[in-house]
Design a protein around this motif. Structure first.
Motif, PDB file in Angstrom:
ATOM      1  N   ILE A 107       1.056  -1.157  -0.102  1.00 55.95           N
ATOM      2  CA  ILE A 107      -0.239  -0.030   0.088  1.00 55.95           C
ATOM      3  C   ILE A 107       1.112   1.209  -0.182  1.00 55.95           C
ATOM      4  CG2 ILE A 107      -0.293   0.499   2.495  1.00 55.95           C
ATOM      5  CD1 ILE A 107      -3.204   0.287  -0.042  1.00 55.95           C
ATOM      6  N   GLY A 108       0.445   2.264  -0.650  1.00 57.63           N
ATOM      7  CA  GLY A 108       1.240   3.464  -0.694  1.00 57.63           C
ATOM      8  C   GLY A 108       1.561   3.651  -2.540  1.00 57.63           C
ATOM      9  N   GLY A 109       1.811   2.679  -3.124  1.00 56.24           N
ATOM     10  CA  GLY A 109       1.759   2.776  -4.645  1.00 56.24           C
ATOM     11  C   GLY A 109       0.245   3.236  -5.079  1.00 56.24           C
ATOM     12  N   ALA A 142      -5.554   2.758  -5.138  1.00 58.95           N
ATOM     13  CA  ALA A 142      -6.648   2.633  -5.922  1.00 58.95           C
ATOM     14  C   ALA A 142      -7.676   1.396  -5.660  1.00 58.95           C
ATOM     15  CB  ALA A 142      -6.471   2.859  -7.381  1.00 58.95           C
ATOM     16  N   ALA A 143      -7.175   0.189  -5.513  1.00 66.62           N
ATOM     17  CA  ALA A 143      -7.691  -0.947  -5.085  1.00 66.62           C
ATOM     18  C   ALA A 143      -8.206  -0.702  -3.782  1.00 66.62           C
ATOM     19  CB  ALA A 143      -6.508  -2.042  -5.085  1.00 66.62           C
ATOM     20  N   LEU A 144      -7.651  -0.049  -2.709  1.00 68.28           N
ATOM     21  CA  LEU A 144      -8.102   0.093  -1.390  1.00 68.28           C
ATOM     22  C   LEU A 144      -9.426   0.904  -1.356  1.00 68.28           C
ATOM     23  CD1 LEU A 144      -8.041   0.346   1.801  1.00 68.28           C
ATOM     24  CD2 LEU A 144      -6.396   2.054   1.733  1.00 68.28           C
ATOM     25  N   LEU A 177      10.044  13.025 -11.039  1.00 71.93           N
ATOM     26  CA  LEU A 177      10.449  11.552 -11.506  1.00 71.93           C
ATOM     27  C   LEU A 177      11.333  11.010 -10.150  1.00 71.93           C
ATOM     28  CD1 LEU A 177      11.501  12.059 -15.076  1.00 71.93           C
ATOM     29  CD2 LEU A 177       9.843  10.647 -14.215  1.00 71.93           C
ATOM     30  N   GLU A 178      12.091  11.903  -9.662  1.00 74.18           N
ATOM     31  CA  GLU A 178      12.906  11.658  -8.348  1.00 74.18           C
ATOM     32  C   GLU A 178      11.855  10.875  -7.101  1.00 74.18           C
ATOM     33  OE1 GLU A 178      15.749  14.756  -7.132  1.00 74.18           O
ATOM     34  OE2 GLU A 178      16.588  14.480  -9.141  1.00 74.18           O
ATOM     35  N   ARG A 179      10.787  11.736  -6.967  1.00 75.06           N
ATOM     36  CA  ARG A 179       9.867  11.541  -6.028  1.00 75.06           C
ATOM     37  C   ARG A 179       9.308  10.023  -6.240  1.00 75.06           C
ATOM     38  NH1 ARG A 179       8.503  12.157  -0.842  1.00 75.06           N
ATOM     39  NH2 ARG A 179       6.240  11.692  -0.510  1.00 75.06           N
ATOM     40  N   LEU A 180       8.860   9.782  -7.590  1.00 76.71           N
ATOM     41  CA  LEU A 180       8.277   8.478  -8.003  1.00 76.71           C
ATOM     42  C   LEU A 180       9.644   7.630  -7.533  1.00 76.71           C
ATOM     43  CD1 LEU A 180       5.870   6.748  -9.009  1.00 76.71           C
ATOM     44  CD2 LEU A 180       6.842   7.155 -11.340  1.00 76.71           C
ATOM     45  N   GLU A 181      10.545   7.624  -8.132  1.00 71.40           N
ATOM     46  CA  GLU A 181      11.753   6.720  -8.016  1.00 71.40           C
ATOM     47  C   GLU A 181      11.950   6.258  -6.526  1.00 71.40           C
ATOM     48  OE1 GLU A 181      15.057   7.926 -10.211  1.00 71.40           O
ATOM     49  OE2 GLU A 181      15.379   5.705 -10.808  1.00 71.40           O
ATOM     50  N   SER A 182      11.697   7.312  -5.606  1.00 74.28           N
ATOM     51  CA  SER A 182      12.422   7.207  -4.347  1.00 74.28           C
ATOM     52  C   SER A 182      11.290   6.057  -3.466  1.00 74.28           C
ATOM     53  CB  SER A 182      12.171   8.458  -3.442  1.00 74.28           C
ATOM     54  OG  SER A 182      10.652   8.764  -3.079  1.00 74.28           O
ATOM     55  N   GLY A 183      10.021   5.862  -4.158  1.00 75.98           N
ATOM     56  CA  GLY A 183       9.208   4.853  -3.512  1.00 75.98           C
ATOM     57  C   GLY A 183       8.790   5.495  -1.854  1.00 75.98           C
ATOM     58  N   ALA A 184       8.920   6.623  -1.913  1.00 77.19           N
ATOM     59  CA  ALA A 184       8.568   7.365  -0.214  1.00 77.19           C
ATOM     60  C   ALA A 184       7.335   7.825  -0.686  1.00 77.19           C
ATOM     61  CB  ALA A 184       9.665   8.392  -0.043  1.00 77.19           C
ATOM     62  N   GLN A 185       6.819   8.038  -1.829  1.00 76.91           N
ATOM     63  CA  GLN A 185       5.212   8.598  -1.898  1.00 76.91           C
ATOM     64  C   GLN A 185       4.288   7.684  -1.513  1.00 76.91           C
ATOM     65  OE1 GLN A 185       6.872   7.032  -4.379  1.00 76.91           O
ATOM     66  NE2 GLN A 185       5.496   6.113  -5.707  1.00 76.91           N
ATOM     67  N   PHE A 186       3.186   8.351  -1.028  1.00 79.42           N
ATOM     68  CA  PHE A 186       1.901   7.786  -0.943  1.00 79.42           C
ATOM     69  C   PHE A 186       0.787   8.470  -1.681  1.00 79.42           C
ATOM     70  CE2 PHE A 186      -1.980   7.019   1.680  1.00 79.42           C
ATOM     71  CZ  PHE A 186      -1.770   6.005   2.282  1.00 79.42           C
ATOM     72  N   THR A 203       4.213   3.907   8.902  1.00 76.59           N
ATOM     73  CA  THR A 203       3.685   5.313   8.558  1.00 76.59           C
ATOM     74  C   THR A 203       2.603   4.930   7.423  1.00 76.59           C
ATOM     75  OG1 THR A 203       5.392   5.858   7.288  1.00 76.59           O
ATOM     76  CG2 THR A 203       5.455   6.751   9.328  1.00 76.59           C
ATOM     77  N   LYS A 204       2.962   4.192   6.385  1.00 72.56           N
ATOM     78  CA  LYS A 204       2.055   4.054   5.391  1.00 72.56           C
ATOM     79  C   LYS A 204       0.663   3.200   5.910  1.00 72.56           C
ATOM     80  CE  LYS A 204       5.189   4.672   1.400  1.00 72.56           C
ATOM     81  NZ  LYS A 204       5.936   4.267   0.158  1.00 72.56           N
ATOM     82  N   LEU A 205       1.061   2.173   6.628  1.00 74.03           N
ATOM     83  CA  LEU A 205      -0.120   1.529   7.115  1.00 74.03           C
ATOM     84  C   LEU A 205      -1.131   2.300   7.831  1.00 74.03           C
ATOM     85  CD1 LEU A 205       1.800  -1.616   8.462  1.00 74.03           C
ATOM     86  CD2 LEU A 205       0.425  -1.488   6.380  1.00 74.03           C
ATOM     87  N   GLU A 206      -0.601   3.171   8.749  1.00 78.89           N
ATOM     88  CA  GLU A 206      -1.559   4.075   9.226  1.00 78.89           C
ATOM     89  C   GLU A 206      -2.300   5.208   8.356  1.00 78.89           C
ATOM     90  OE1 GLU A 206      -2.035   5.099  12.322  1.00 78.89           O
ATOM     91  OE2 GLU A 206      -1.049   3.167  12.691  1.00 78.89           O
TER      92      GLU A 206
END
Ligand SMILES: [Zn+2]
Length: 345
Positions: free
Chosen positions: A175-177, A182-184, A326-335, A202-205
């Motif tokens: 979850i976070g991607g 969208a599925a959630l 693009l850097e933000r997406l590549e970091s995987g940190a996004q929610f 934090t992503k679970l929260e």
């Protein structure tokens, strides 16, 4: 016009923002002034290598978009200049057996915006009129743009493939991607019970705040054990995943007898052990899925309007800052979705 395009393959150094030719609008096409687009993993793939995708450089990136109709055929029965629209990113050929039976997502000659033809990270884009749909009025531009890839993909996976029912439980991995979120949202909107996994608390929260019933930390917890504890030892009806090899064994072990697994990606590898004995003894079903048809997009947009669903936007950048996006997406940190504000003038 101003656009973000790749001039080669590699890192951000091959991504340029600058002037790009805007072709004439052909009959049957619609010219849309793009207001917002969002980033997808495939944008990184096109930048990094684009291998296996027939394209010409410079190639404008971007699959999804929302904007305003600027020009269309005078006789178009549905569209008029000034109309606010969202764009379906897969242009089917209209002629193959799959297009003829109404499932353009299986088209053998499908052309995706930002892969095989001009993308949406531009002030204007021209697409066949059939790709353009009215924008749900309650959504902002970036939220509306996000529907075209993520929510469409999740819609086909959950409802056309796995046929999730309101009384069932679905387990959503990673979850976070954008697709997982969208599925959630879609599964909660029909009343299903949703368990989610992430390697970050934090992503679970945040997922729980969006309605997830339970969260499982894939790094610190045994996912199968937790799933069984949360389902009275039964397992879930549907597993929704795009992680691939790293979780494949876990996904199969989390399913109830006769359960359904649906996948749209393999970011951690595409050759996991098949576990065939488990597959046939427990009579599991596995579905592959990719994007969605024009008809599914129509259904999704009606559902979004009826339920008031709003895609989650992580961050928004102006077109000029596509490198940072693009850097933000590549970091995987996004929610949620990383969006580009374009607002062509
Ligand atoms: Zn076709």
């Amino acid at each position: 016009m101003k656009a973000a395009f790749i001039t080669g393959h590699g890192g951000n150094e091959v991504v340029q923002v600058g002037a790009h030719r805007l072709p004439e609008r052909a009959p049957g096409e619609v010219r849309v002034r793009v207001q917002a687009a969002t980033l997808n993993q495939v944008d990184l793939y096109m930048r990094n290598s684009g291998a296996g995708i027939t394209h010409r450089l410079p190639q404008i990136l971007g699959l999804d978009a929302a904007g305003v109709v600027e020009a269309c055929d005078a006789a178009d029965p549905l569209l008029r200049p000034g109309q606010e629209v969202v764009i379906h990113p897969g242009v089917g050929c209209g002629r193959c057996e799959f297009c003829q039976r109404g499932d353009s997502a299986l088209c053998t000659r499908i052309q995706f915006l930002g892969e095989h033809r001009d993308g949406t990270f531009a002030q204007w884009i021209q697409v066949p009129a059939a790709q353009v749909f009215p924008k749900p009025p309650h959504l902002g531009w970036a939220q509306a743009a996000a529907l075209g890839v993520n929510h469409l993909t999740a819609w086909r996976m959950l409802f056309s493939k796995a046929r999730l029912q309101p009384w069932e439980t679905v387990l959503v991995f990673g979850i976070g991607g954008g697709v997982s979120l969208a599925a959630l949202q879609l599964a909660k909107a029909i009343g299903a019970r949703v368990l989610v996994t992430s390697r970050e608390d934090t992503k679970l929260e945040r997922a729980r705040a969006l309605g997830a019933d339970q969260g499982i930390n894939g790094k610190t917890q045994d996912v199968v054990k937790e799933v069984m504890a949360l389902t009275d030892g039964r397992g879930v009806d549907v597993v929704f995943e795009n992680v691939g090899a790293a979780v494949w064994s876990t996904t199969l072990k989390s399913l109830v007898r006769g359960g359904r697994l649906v996948t749209c990606g393999a970011t951690t590898g595409d050759q996991p052990g098949a576990d065939l004995r488990r597959l046939f003894v427990r009579q599991l079903q596995i579905f592959g899925s990719s994007l969605g048809s024009l008809g599914e997009f129509h259904a999704l947009l009606g559902f979004v309007e009826r339920t008031g669903l709003r895609p989650v936007i992580d961050s928004e950048f102006p077109l000029e800052e596509v490198h940072a996006a693009l850097e933000r997406l590549e970091s995987g940190a996004q929610f949620g979705k990383v969006a580009l504000h374009i607002g062509g003038h």
